[in-house]
Design a protein around this motif. Structure first.
Motif, PDB file in Angstrom:
ATOM      1  N   VAL B 101       0.841  -1.201   0.000  1.00 56.64           N
ATOM      2  CA  VAL B 101       0.000   0.000   0.000  1.00 56.64           C
ATOM      3  C   VAL B 101       0.872   1.244   0.000  1.00 56.64           C
ATOM      4  CG1 VAL B 101      -1.556   1.370   1.438  1.00 56.64           C
ATOM      5  CG2 VAL B 101      -2.037  -1.041   1.043  1.00 56.64           C
ATOM      6  N   VAL B 102       1.860   1.282   0.887  1.00 52.37           N
ATOM      7  CA  VAL B 102       2.700   2.471   0.979  1.00 52.37           C
ATOM      8  C   VAL B 102       3.531   2.644  -0.288  1.00 52.37           C
ATOM      9  CG1 VAL B 102       4.644   3.487   2.200  1.00 52.37           C
ATOM     10  CG2 VAL B 102       2.720   2.564   3.470  1.00 52.37           C
ATOM     11  N   ALA B 103       4.019   1.548  -0.862  1.00 47.89           N
ATOM     12  CA  ALA B 103       4.829   1.659  -2.074  1.00 47.89           C
ATOM     13  C   ALA B 103       4.000   2.197  -3.239  1.00 47.89           C
ATOM     14  CB  ALA B 103       5.425   0.300  -2.433  1.00 47.89           C
ATOM     15  N   LEU B 104       2.771   1.673  -3.393  1.00 47.36           N
ATOM     16  CA  LEU B 104       1.922   2.143  -4.492  1.00 47.36           C
ATOM     17  C   LEU B 104       1.548   3.606  -4.287  1.00 47.36           C
ATOM     18  CD1 LEU B 104      -0.416  -0.932  -5.072  1.00 47.36           C
ATOM     19  CD2 LEU B 104       1.457  -0.109  -6.521  1.00 47.36           C
ATOM     20  N   TYR B 105       1.257   3.943  -3.066  1.00 48.65           N
ATOM     21  CA  TYR B 105       0.917   5.319  -2.708  1.00 48.65           C
ATOM     22  C   TYR B 105       2.093   6.234  -3.071  1.00 48.65           C
ATOM     23  CZ  TYR B 105      -2.078   8.331   0.204  1.00 48.65           C
ATOM     24  OH  TYR B 105      -2.943   9.262   0.677  1.00 48.65           O
ATOM     25  N   ALA B 106       3.290   5.807  -2.662  1.00 44.38           N
ATOM     26  CA  ALA B 106       4.483   6.609  -2.930  1.00 44.38           C
ATOM     27  C   ALA B 106       4.705   6.726  -4.427  1.00 44.38           C
ATOM     28  CB  ALA B 106       5.706   5.986  -2.265  1.00 44.38           C
ATOM     29  N   PHE B 107       4.439   5.647  -5.151  1.00 45.79           N
ATOM     30  CA  PHE B 107       4.620   5.661  -6.600  1.00 45.79           C
ATOM     31  C   PHE B 107       3.654   6.666  -7.236  1.00 45.79           C
ATOM     32  CE2 PHE B 107       3.872   3.842 -10.891  1.00 45.79           C
ATOM     33  CZ  PHE B 107       5.173   3.907 -11.359  1.00 45.79           C
ATOM     34  N   ALA B 108       2.417   6.627  -6.788  1.00 43.01           N
ATOM     35  CA  ALA B 108       1.417   7.558  -7.312  1.00 43.01           C
ATOM     36  C   ALA B 108       1.834   8.997  -7.029  1.00 43.01           C
ATOM     37  CB  ALA B 108       0.051   7.262  -6.694  1.00 43.01           C
ATOM     38  N   LEU B 109       2.336   9.246  -5.836  1.00 42.29           N
ATOM     39  CA  LEU B 109       2.788  10.592  -5.482  1.00 42.29           C
ATOM     40  C   LEU B 109       3.971  11.012  -6.360  1.00 42.29           C
ATOM     41  CD1 LEU B 109       2.714  10.573  -1.565  1.00 42.29           C
ATOM     42  CD2 LEU B 109       1.240  11.891  -3.097  1.00 42.29           C
ATOM     43  N   ALA B 110       4.921  10.098  -6.507  1.00 42.34           N
ATOM     44  CA  ALA B 110       6.133  10.433  -7.264  1.00 42.34           C
ATOM     45  C   ALA B 110       5.787  10.760  -8.710  1.00 42.34           C
ATOM     46  CB  ALA B 110       7.133   9.280  -7.197  1.00 42.34           C
ATOM     47  N   VAL B 111       4.922   9.933  -9.322  1.00 44.68           N
ATOM     48  CA  VAL B 111       4.549  10.169 -10.712  1.00 44.68           C
ATOM     49  C   VAL B 111       3.612  11.367 -10.807  1.00 44.68           C
ATOM     50  CG1 VAL B 111       3.335   9.206 -12.704  1.00 44.68           C
ATOM     51  CG2 VAL B 111       4.895   7.760 -11.363  1.00 44.68           C
ATOM     52  N   GLY B 112       2.625  11.412  -9.914  1.00 44.58           N
ATOM     53  CA  GLY B 112       1.589  12.451  -9.971  1.00 44.58           C
ATOM     54  C   GLY B 112       2.138  13.838  -9.696  1.00 44.58           C
ATOM     55  N   ILE B 113       3.170  13.935  -8.921  1.00 39.82           N
ATOM     56  CA  ILE B 113       3.744  15.247  -8.615  1.00 39.82           C
ATOM     57  C   ILE B 113       5.024  15.475  -9.408  1.00 39.82           C
ATOM     58  CG2 ILE B 113       4.729  16.692  -6.790  1.00 39.82           C
ATOM     59  CD1 ILE B 113       2.848  15.323  -4.839  1.00 39.82           C
ATOM     60  N   GLY B 114       5.847  14.454  -9.497  1.00 38.01           N
ATOM     61  CA  GLY B 114       7.158  14.626 -10.137  1.00 38.01           C
ATOM     62  C   GLY B 114       7.052  14.988 -11.608  1.00 38.01           C
ATOM     63  N   VAL B 115       6.213  14.250 -12.362  1.00 41.29           N
ATOM     64  CA  VAL B 115       6.115  14.496 -13.808  1.00 41.29           C
ATOM     65  C   VAL B 115       5.540  15.887 -14.102  1.00 41.29           C
ATOM     66  CG1 VAL B 115       5.053  13.717 -15.942  1.00 41.29           C
ATOM     67  CG2 VAL B 115       6.072  12.044 -14.373  1.00 41.29           C
ATOM     68  N   PRO B 116       4.399  16.281 -13.512  1.00 43.51           N
ATOM     69  CA  PRO B 116       3.898  17.642 -13.755  1.00 43.51           C
ATOM     70  C   PRO B 116       4.913  18.721 -13.373  1.00 43.51           C
ATOM     71  CG  PRO B 116       2.213  16.330 -12.685  1.00 43.51           C
ATOM     72  CD  PRO B 116       3.466  15.500 -12.704  1.00 43.51           C
ATOM     73  N   LEU B 117       5.606  18.514 -12.262  1.00 41.95           N
ATOM     74  CA  LEU B 117       6.607  19.506 -11.857  1.00 41.95           C
ATOM     75  C   LEU B 117       7.676  19.647 -12.932  1.00 41.95           C
ATOM     76  CD1 LEU B 117       7.513  19.085  -8.054  1.00 41.95           C
ATOM     77  CD2 LEU B 117       6.421  21.025  -9.197  1.00 41.95           C
ATOM     78  N   GLY B 118       8.096  18.519 -13.474  1.00 44.51           N
ATOM     79  CA  GLY B 118       9.124  18.549 -14.515  1.00 44.51           C
ATOM     80  C   GLY B 118       8.623  19.275 -15.755  1.00 44.51           C
ATOM     81  N   VAL B 119       7.347  19.056 -16.107  1.00 41.38           N
ATOM     82  CA  VAL B 119       6.770  19.702 -17.294  1.00 41.38           C
ATOM     83  C   VAL B 119       6.705  21.218 -17.075  1.00 41.38           C
ATOM     84  CG1 VAL B 119       4.687  19.931 -18.673  1.00 41.38           C
ATOM     85  CG2 VAL B 119       5.473  17.658 -17.975  1.00 41.38           C
TER      86      VAL B 119
END
Lengths: 557, 313
Positions: B101-119
């Motif tokens: 649960v925590v890993a998937l949550y962290a993955f969602a956060l990393a992708v959901g925040i990291g990619v838009p921030l990069g864009v």
């Protein structure tokens, strides 16, 4: 367009903040005592439990025939009275112990508790599959000679199929019986005045053979485990928390607490944080936390410090060419500044020790080893000189220590003390716990930092282990006078003579420096003001008050 | 496709077998065994030997491996030595849900925040927004997860009282998914920074490329150009690292689990190593290895969808 991204990010952040803010710690029930267990217990099977964490929990789940009081006296629990020769509970030859159970005892599920449950428990302990190191404490129980033969084989290092068969025979032929539903009889193969103490411990708890047969290894799961102590197992969230609930059928009357919550917080710093937040009612302080609490005015009235029956000591390997010479062992012991160790290095969390049996233990001898109460460097140097090591010449010591921060600090301190006072060279061998014990039981060390804590309040638990040929004698200490004293004391039925003989043995142990006592243990805890009747004891396991949680209660939080 | 699947499966099994052999050998080479660890100062040398003999760990290591492997292929990971009465599967099973649960949550956060921030950063390359994002992500990438975890614990749990010091198993309760946020944030922070920086670099490259200029020349709006043309191409390196990243999050939560008191697989793994609980060590190692193998295989299937020039396997 990047507005959309910005909105998206803002939304995620806002949602995150909202959910974070929305979660508050759940309100605990008013009468549940919240303690820290410090880790996951290995098992809640009394015959398999060997670690202090498991034993700490079991003490609240089970009641035995006898229990030990806060003053260390042996008191009846499920037994109607403590057996003596006078009341016929102990036979005249001292070999047969008969316990009469109280009337109307039941398990937490309402099933009557019969004497056979004790027979089942004792028998299980001896099954090789249960792999309990405590089984060797109980080899004194007769088994048509099989237990003596097992002890002999273990001492000689004979393992394999023969030993396994012999172990099974001991379990099968164990001379523990239940002539009727309220009588348990133990036959011993030799007189053992400390046997009553052994009866108080977890390996002798009664068990439900029917439930073990029904559920197999899962019989200790929450919802299946049936107990007879003040509490029952409500939930067991592995790695996180155990919740105990009051056993309404407890024979000792109504328990004031509704339950006990046992958290598994391994880090003492985090446990203290949880305590300060009010999530724990009692917390044990580690060395760093002790200093922190001393500096915090608001925590000082919640602070308690009390003795534990434990002694930290150095073990010398008498089989080592260098440490075969008692003078070298003595020299290393005499050179130590014990008060400095206890007060400065350990911040007063322990007391300086000159004897092996700690204060409070029957047989504790304040006069033993007092020549080491203050550092006696000149005498130590003279002893080394006599042994042919003038100025520490040729003395290279390897000091084995388990990899825990406090033990490492101790080892550093010892190295510094010995090198400065005696001119010897000291190398630290820091080993992980499993490797440390492998070296220790294998006798692969010169000096090690170790110690002992009481399983029961009797010198028998402390001194016979240093007898020649004892299986628990890692330093292979061997002294004919010592062996004679131990052999006398072990079977002596007169209590004062027995204790006096053990005291004599302890003098030999210290004079011959099989070990060098360093510090007596203490426990330092914080207790919230609303906790009432937390009865502490010098023989606690992991949890403060674990022997008497049936008495604790909670006032308005 | 079927052939590819079989080949990948074969490679995966071979990888797992190699890892199992190496781990088994190393584990037994480490001094100290489960019964010394369990018995401590109460166990005699004789008793330790007797227990080793009873459980068959006195046999030569290759023979032990053979016996262990023959049980594993039948789905039996064996008993736990440190938790008498429990099986390895049960010990790992206890930790699986919180860790996942925590890993998937962290993955969602990393992708959901990291990619838009990069864009966003790439769209404003050289500007103040870019500088801010670069600064924050540099710090996040440099600070280890355990420092972030302790900071979150101190601020969120101790000072502000938003959550309990011990999160424990509640992280799996869906209604309390919020509780998994602090460990997930701590776990996700370095990965978020990594993804943001990766996306930014890929986007800047993509935005400077000829096809983007062509798209702009055709009169397409900034949104369409950035999202449809540039991002899609820029995502390729991001997706390539996402697989191993997810595996890292599943296997890398050990420290975070210990700090937040989550009874996850990582916490069980650490305990097993200290207790020489051989079965659990092997079980968790296989689980981690399998996670990485599967994650990589899945990414290899996804990449050709994003870039048809890369041959479909």
């Amino acid at each position: 367009m990047s507005n959309r991204f910005r909105h998206g990010i803002a939304l995620v952040l806002i949602l995150g903040t909202l959910v974070l803010a929305g979660c508050q710690s759940p309100r605990d029930e008013a009468k549940v005592l919240r303690l820290n267990l410090g880790g996951e217990p290995q098992t809640l099977d009394p015959q398999r439990a060997a670690d202090s964490t498991s034993i700490s929990v079991l003490r609240s789940l089970y009641a035995s025939l006898l229990r030990v009081g806060p003053d260390l006296s042996i008191q009846p629990d499920l037994a109607a009275e403590v057996p003596t020769v006078a009341n016929g509970g102990i036979s005249a030859d001292g070999l047969t112990y008969t316990f009469r159970l109280r009337a109307g005892l039941t398990w937490s599920d309402g099933t009557p508790l019969h004497a056979s449950a004790f027979v089942d428990g004792a028998r299980r302990l001896f099954e090789p599959a249960n792999a309990n190191p405590y089984v060797d404490f109980y080899r004194v129980i007769a088994a048509q000679g099989a237990n003596d033969r097992v002890a002999q084989a273990l001492a000689e290092g004979r393992t394999g199929a023969d030993l396994e068969a012999l172990q099974r025979t001991a379990a099968r032929d164990l001379e523990v019986s239940a002539p009727d539903d309220r009588t348990v009889v133990y036959r011993l193969s030799r007189r053992s005045p400390a046997f009553l103490s052994l009866v108080t411990l977890s390996p002798m708890y009664p068990v439900r053979a029917d439930l073990i047969a029904q559920h197999g290894d899962r019989w200790t799961d929450a919802g299946r485990l049936v107990t007879n102590g003040p509490f029952t197992l409500a939930t067991w969230d592995h790695g996180r928390q155990i919740v105990l609930a009051r056993n309404a059928r407890y024979h000792g009357g109504v328990v004031p607490l509704d339950g006990v919550r046992l958290d598994m917080i391994e880090d003492a710093a985090i446990a203290l944080l949880a305590y300060q937040k009010g999530e724990l009612d009692v917390v044990t302080l580690g060395p760093a936390e002790l200093v922190q609490v001393r500096g915090t005015q608001s925590l000082r009235d919640q602070f308690q410090s009390y003795a534990q029956l434990s002694t930290q000591a150095l073990y010398f390997n008498a089989a080592d060419p260098l440490f075969r010479d008692a003078r070298v062992r003595r020299a290393l012991s005499l050179a130590l500044d014990r008060p400095g160790y206890a007060e400065v290095l350990r911040e007063g969390a322990v007391l300086p020790a000159t004897a092996w049996l700690p204060p409070g233990m029957p047989g504790h001898d304040r006069a033993a080893g007092t020549d080491a109460a203050q550092p006696a460097v000149e005498r130590a140097q003279a002893l080394l000189r006599d042994a042919g090591h003038e100025g520490g010449r040729g003395v290279e010591v390897q000091l084995l220590v388990a990899d825990a921060s406090s033990a490492r600090t101790t080892a550093q301190w010892l190295k510094e003390q010995w090198e400065r006072a005696l001119g010897v060279r000291v190398t630290l061998v820091v080993r992980e716990r499993a490797a440390y014990f492998a070296d220790r039981v294998g006798g692969k060390f010169q000096v090690l930092v170790g110690g002992w804590s009481a399983d029961y309040a009797d010198p028998e638990n402390w001194l016979p282990q240093f007898r020649s040929g004892s299986a628990l004698n890692p330093g292979r200490f061997s002294d004919a006078a010592y062996d004679r004293l131990i052999d006398q004391a072990t079977v002596e039925l007169d209590q004062s003579r027995r204790i006096a003989t053990y005291q004599q043995a302890q003098r030999v142990l210290i004079e011959q420096a099989a070990i060098a006592p360093l510090a007596y243990g203490r426990r330092n805890i914080l207790v919230q003001p609303w906790v009432r009747n937390l009865v502490t004891s010098p023989m606690e396991s992991e949890v403060p008050g674990d022997l008497y949680l049936d008495r604790a209660s909670i006032a308005q939080r | 496709m079927l052939r590819y699947g079989l080949v990948r499966l074969g490679q995966g099994v071979a990888t797992l077998a190699a890892i199992a052999v190496v781990t088994f050998a190393l584990m037994h080479a480490v001094p100290g065994g489960p019964f010394e660890a369990r018995g401590g100062d109460r166990a005699s040398a004789g008793l330790v030997e007797a227990q080793r003999a009873y459980y068959g760990i006195d046999a030569p290591v290759p023979a032990q491996f053979g016996r262990w492997a023959s049980h594993v292929v039948r789905g039996d990971l064996g008993p736990s030595f440190a938790r008498p009465g429990r099986t390895v599967a049960a010990v790992i099973g206890d930790g699986l849900l919180p860790s996942t649960v925590v890993a998937l949550y962290a993955f969602a956060l990393a992708v959901g925040i990291g990619v838009p921030l990069g864009v966003v950063a790439a769209a404003r390359a050289g500007g103040r927004g870019d500088a801010a994002i670069l600064g924050v992500t540099t710090v996040l990438a440099a600070v280890p997860a355990f420092v972030i975890a302790f900071a979150l614990l101190l601020v969120g749990a101790v000072w502000l009282g938003w959550f309990e010091v011990r999160l424990g198993r509640d992280v799996t309760d869906l209604a309390l998914l919020a509780k998994a946020l602090p460990p997930a944030v701590a776990l996700a922070a370095p990965s978020t920074a990594l993804l943001a920086r990766l996306t930014r670099a890929a986007m800047i490259e993509a935005l400077a490329s000829d096809y983007v200029r062509t798209a702009r020349a055709k009169g397409l709006g900034t949104g369409a150009v950035t999202l449809r043309h540039a991002l899609r191409n820029a995502l390729l390196p991001v997706v390539t690292v996402a697989g191993p990243l997810l595996a890292t999050l599943v296997t890398g939560s050990i420290v975070v689990e210990l700090i937040f008191g989550m009874p996850g697989v990582g916490a069980a793994f650490v305990a097993a190593i200290l207790q020489r609980d051989y079965g659990v060590i092997m079980g968790v190692t296989l689980f981690y290895a399998a996670t990485i193998v599967v994650a990589n295989a899945v990414i290899d299937l996804i990449v050709p969808v994003l870039d048809p020039r890369i041959a479909r396997p």
